[in-house]
Design a protein around this motif. Structure first.
Motif, PDB file in Angstrom:
ATOM      1  N   ALA A 156      89.129  29.021 -38.006  1.00 42.53           N
ATOM      2  CA  ALA A 156      88.956  27.134 -37.667  1.00 42.53           C
ATOM      3  C   ALA A 156      89.163  26.779 -38.962  1.00 42.53           C
ATOM      4  N   HIS A 157      88.511  26.844 -40.158  1.00 43.80           N
ATOM      5  CA  HIS A 157      88.348  26.365 -41.501  1.00 43.80           C
ATOM      6  C   HIS A 157      90.004  26.200 -41.949  1.00 43.80           C
ATOM      7  N   LEU A 158      90.632  28.074 -41.365  1.00 41.84           N
ATOM      8  CA  LEU A 158      92.241  27.825 -42.126  1.00 41.84           C
ATOM      9  C   LEU A 158      92.726  26.474 -41.968  1.00 41.84           C
ATOM     10  N   ASN A 159      92.834  26.619 -39.916  1.00 43.41           N
ATOM     11  CA  ASN A 159      93.860  25.721 -38.974  1.00 43.41           C
ATOM     12  C   ASN A 159      93.972  24.341 -39.842  1.00 43.41           C
ATOM     13  N   TYR A 160      92.328  23.725 -40.266  1.00 40.09           N
ATOM     14  CA  TYR A 160      91.657  22.450 -40.381  1.00 40.09           C
ATOM     15  C   TYR A 160      92.589  22.445 -41.743  1.00 40.09           C
ATOM     16  N   LEU A 190      79.055  18.033 -43.344  1.00 38.85           N
ATOM     17  CA  LEU A 190      78.432  20.246 -43.786  1.00 38.85           C
ATOM     18  C   LEU A 190      78.877  19.865 -42.251  1.00 38.85           C
ATOM     19  N   LEU A 191      77.774  19.457 -41.746  1.00 46.15           N
ATOM     20  CA  LEU A 191      77.560  20.070 -40.306  1.00 46.15           C
ATOM     21  C   LEU A 191      78.313  19.511 -40.005  1.00 46.15           C
ATOM     22  N   LEU A 192      79.165  18.313 -39.327  1.00 47.46           N
ATOM     23  CA  LEU A 192      80.176  18.400 -39.047  1.00 47.46           C
ATOM     24  C   LEU A 192      81.717  19.119 -38.872  1.00 47.46           C
ATOM     25  N   ARG A 193      81.492  19.457 -39.857  1.00 45.28           N
ATOM     26  CA  ARG A 193      82.919  20.496 -40.403  1.00 45.28           C
ATOM     27  C   ARG A 193      82.086  21.452 -39.501  1.00 45.28           C
ATOM     28  N   GLU A 194      81.166  22.325 -39.747  1.00 47.38           N
ATOM     29  CA  GLU A 194      80.885  24.019 -38.727  1.00 47.38           C
ATOM     30  C   GLU A 194      80.704  23.294 -37.797  1.00 47.38           C
ATOM     31  N   ILE A 195      80.541  22.657 -37.221  1.00 50.81           N
ATOM     32  CA  ILE A 195      80.896  21.515 -35.324  1.00 50.81           C
ATOM     33  C   ILE A 195      81.605  21.953 -34.711  1.00 50.81           C
ATOM     34  N   ARG A 196      83.029  21.214 -36.064  1.00 51.52           N
ATOM     35  CA  ARG A 196      84.281  21.163 -35.728  1.00 51.52           C
ATOM     36  C   ARG A 196      85.139  22.869 -35.391  1.00 51.52           C
ATOM     37  N   ALA A 197      84.251  23.719 -36.025  1.00 50.21           N
ATOM     38  CA  ALA A 197      85.114  25.057 -36.602  1.00 50.21           C
ATOM     39  C   ALA A 197      84.155  25.180 -35.659  1.00 50.21           C
ATOM     40  N   ASP A 198      82.968  25.236 -34.758  1.00 48.89           N
ATOM     41  CA  ASP A 198      82.752  26.010 -33.898  1.00 48.89           C
ATOM     42  C   ASP A 198      83.454  25.480 -32.357  1.00 48.89           C
ATOM     43  N   GLU A 243      70.829  22.239 -33.973  1.00 52.84           N
ATOM     44  CA  GLU A 243      72.422  20.918 -33.798  1.00 52.84           C
ATOM     45  C   GLU A 243      73.293  21.867 -32.887  1.00 52.84           C
ATOM     46  N   ARG A 244      73.681  22.567 -33.811  1.00 48.75           N
ATOM     47  CA  ARG A 244      74.866  23.435 -34.058  1.00 48.75           C
ATOM     48  C   ARG A 244      75.270  24.373 -32.235  1.00 48.75           C
ATOM     49  N   ILE A 245      74.286  24.919 -32.738  1.00 48.87           N
ATOM     50  CA  ILE A 245      74.208  25.541 -31.031  1.00 48.87           C
ATOM     51  C   ILE A 245      73.891  24.086 -29.719  1.00 48.87           C
ATOM     52  N   ASP A 246      73.322  22.969 -29.498  1.00 40.08           N
ATOM     53  CA  ASP A 246      73.713  22.265 -28.695  1.00 40.08           C
ATOM     54  C   ASP A 246      74.839  22.303 -28.439  1.00 40.08           C
ATOM     55  N   ALA A 247      75.541  21.759 -29.958  1.00 42.00           N
ATOM     56  CA  ALA A 247      77.018  21.498 -29.652  1.00 42.00           C
ATOM     57  C   ALA A 247      78.086  22.382 -29.494  1.00 42.00           C
ATOM     58  N   ILE A 248      77.330  23.873 -29.916  1.00 40.13           N
ATOM     59  CA  ILE A 248      78.633  24.501 -28.794  1.00 40.13           C
ATOM     60  C   ILE A 248      78.397  24.889 -27.426  1.00 40.13           C
ATOM     61  N   LEU A 249      77.492  24.852 -26.937  1.00 37.59           N
ATOM     62  CA  LEU A 249      77.143  24.710 -25.772  1.00 37.59           C
ATOM     63  C   LEU A 249      76.842  23.402 -24.358  1.00 37.59           C
ATOM     64  N   ALA A 250      77.377  22.175 -25.598  1.00 39.43           N
ATOM     65  CA  ALA A 250      77.435  21.158 -24.757  1.00 39.43           C
ATOM     66  C   ALA A 250      79.044  21.930 -23.915  1.00 39.43           C
ATOM     67  N   GLU A 251      79.530  21.025 -23.165  1.00 34.28           N
ATOM     68  CA  GLU A 251      80.758  20.271 -22.208  1.00 34.28           C
ATOM     69  C   GLU A 251      81.859  19.583 -23.045  1.00 34.28           C
ATOM     70  N   ASP A 252      81.147  19.020 -23.513  1.00 35.95           N
ATOM     71  CA  ASP A 252      82.094  17.612 -24.128  1.00 35.95           C
ATOM     72  C   ASP A 252      83.410  18.249 -25.159  1.00 35.95           C
ATOM     73  N   SER A 253      84.387  17.801 -24.399  1.00 38.27           N
ATOM     74  CA  SER A 253      85.588  18.180 -25.875  1.00 38.27           C
ATOM     75  C   SER A 253      86.393  17.031 -26.251  1.00 38.27           C
ATOM     76  N   GLU A 254      85.560  15.929 -26.049  1.00 40.36           N
ATOM     77  CA  GLU A 254      86.758  15.529 -27.194  1.00 40.36           C
ATOM     78  C   GLU A 254      86.761  15.828 -28.607  1.00 40.36           C
ATOM     79  N   PRO A 255      87.921  16.294 -29.352  1.00 39.45           N
ATOM     80  CA  PRO A 255      88.299  16.517 -30.505  1.00 39.45           C
ATOM     81  C   PRO A 255      87.593  15.405 -31.557  1.00 39.45           C
ATOM     82  N   LEU A 256      87.242  15.865 -32.800  1.00 36.78           N
ATOM     83  CA  LEU A 256      86.297  15.287 -34.220  1.00 36.78           C
ATOM     84  C   LEU A 256      88.606  14.958 -34.486  1.00 36.78           C
ATOM     85  N   THR A 257      88.307  13.526 -34.633  1.00 40.87           N
ATOM     86  CA  THR A 257      89.604  12.904 -35.510  1.00 40.87           C
ATOM     87  C   THR A 257      89.306  11.796 -35.922  1.00 40.87           C
ATOM     88  N   LEU A 258      89.646  10.812 -36.684  1.00 39.29           N
ATOM     89  CA  LEU A 258      90.057  10.006 -37.643  1.00 39.29           C
ATOM     90  C   LEU A 258      90.023   9.213 -37.025  1.00 39.29           C
TER      91      LEU A 258
END
Length: 281
Positions: A156-160, A190-198, A243-258
């Protein structure tokens, strides 16, 4: 008058950084606001400095003469930015030289550089064309399904193109480290970057498996003085692991965009150039 423009830009940069970080809302909203607050102030200052340099030391604006003082301030800021960029490039080059000395191995269909150490480590290392780096300890400690989750996260880090974009953001952050809340904004991104990759990785692997992999990293954090430049890793601050684990298990699928923050950013960084037509030689 040029000095007044510099003061206005500085006031704008400080004012933006004093806006509190979002503590609620989805990850999409937090990403947009945090990115805007980190990026906009340094870009406003850079564009203001370049505008002042383009107007030179002679002439006047609105009846006020230009001066060497404001020109020197602008030149000093731009020179400082160049020196910081050179320093960061040198660090990236050193990292690249280190990984090129490592052996290569196929890991679940991906070519990876292998660190011959016992600690668990995975990262995309590089700037424009990063390479996957994993440690021998990680390969020997994780089973295939958990290793697959880690590889999916790094993919994911590579793709983004996170190594490139966060390299640029690191330059902007270092350039304005003296502004309020710079480190707080950096840690949030940095946290949000990791959440996006997760969240990207959960499209390929079971979210529970990925969460278990994160717990493994948290229990055995990376430390090595020999590879201090390999900083772009799947590192986890224990205070934000939940926070990262909660984000992984959440059902919200909205992408992180600008989103619309990008238009506001473009408007702010173009403002300094509006003053140029009012300068007369």
């Amino acid at each position: 008058m040029h000095f007044i423009i510099i003061l206005l830009a500085l006031s704008c940069a400080v004012g933006l950084r004093l806006i509190p970080l979002p503590k609620s809302g989805n990850w999409h909203q937090r990403w947009q606001k945090s990115l805007f607050l980190l990026v906009c102030p340094p870009l406003v200052l850079i564009m203001t400095a370049l505008a002042v340099l383009s107007m030179g030391t002679s002439g006047e604006m609105l009846g006020l003469e230009a001066s060497w003082f404001s020109y020197s301030l602008a030149l000093g800021f731009v020179t400082w930015g160049i020196l910081i960029a050179v320093q960061l490039i040198a660090q990236l080059w050193q990292s690249q030289c280190q990984i090129e000395r490592l052996s290569q191995q196929m890991v679940l269909g991906k070519t990876a550089r292998i660190l011959e150490d016992d600690f668990p480590y995975s990262a995309q290392v590089g700037f424009w064309k990063p390479e996957l780096v994993v440690s021998r300890g990680l390969l020997e400690s994780l089973d295939e399904i958990h290793l697959e989750a880690v590889i999916a996260h790094e993919q994911a880090h590579l793709n983004y193109r996170d190594t490139f974009w966060f390299g640029v953001l690191s330059w902007l952050k270092t350039l304005t480290v003296w502004l309020p809340h710079t480190e707080e904004l950096w840690q949030e991104l940095l946290l949000l970057r990791e959440i996006r990759a997760d969240r990207y990785a959960t499209q390929e692997v079971d979210p529970l498996i990925l969460a278990e992999s994160l717990l493994y990293f948290a229990k055995a954090p990376f430390y090595s003085s020999n590879y201090s430049n390999f900083s772009f890793s799947c590192s986890i601050l224990s205070s934000r692991l939940a926070e990262r684990i909660d984000a992984i298990l959440a059902e919200d699928s909205e992408p992180l965009t600008l989103g619309w923050w990008m238009w506001m950013l473009l408007f702010c960084i173009c403002l300094p150039w509006i003053t140029v037509p009012f300068h007369y030689s």
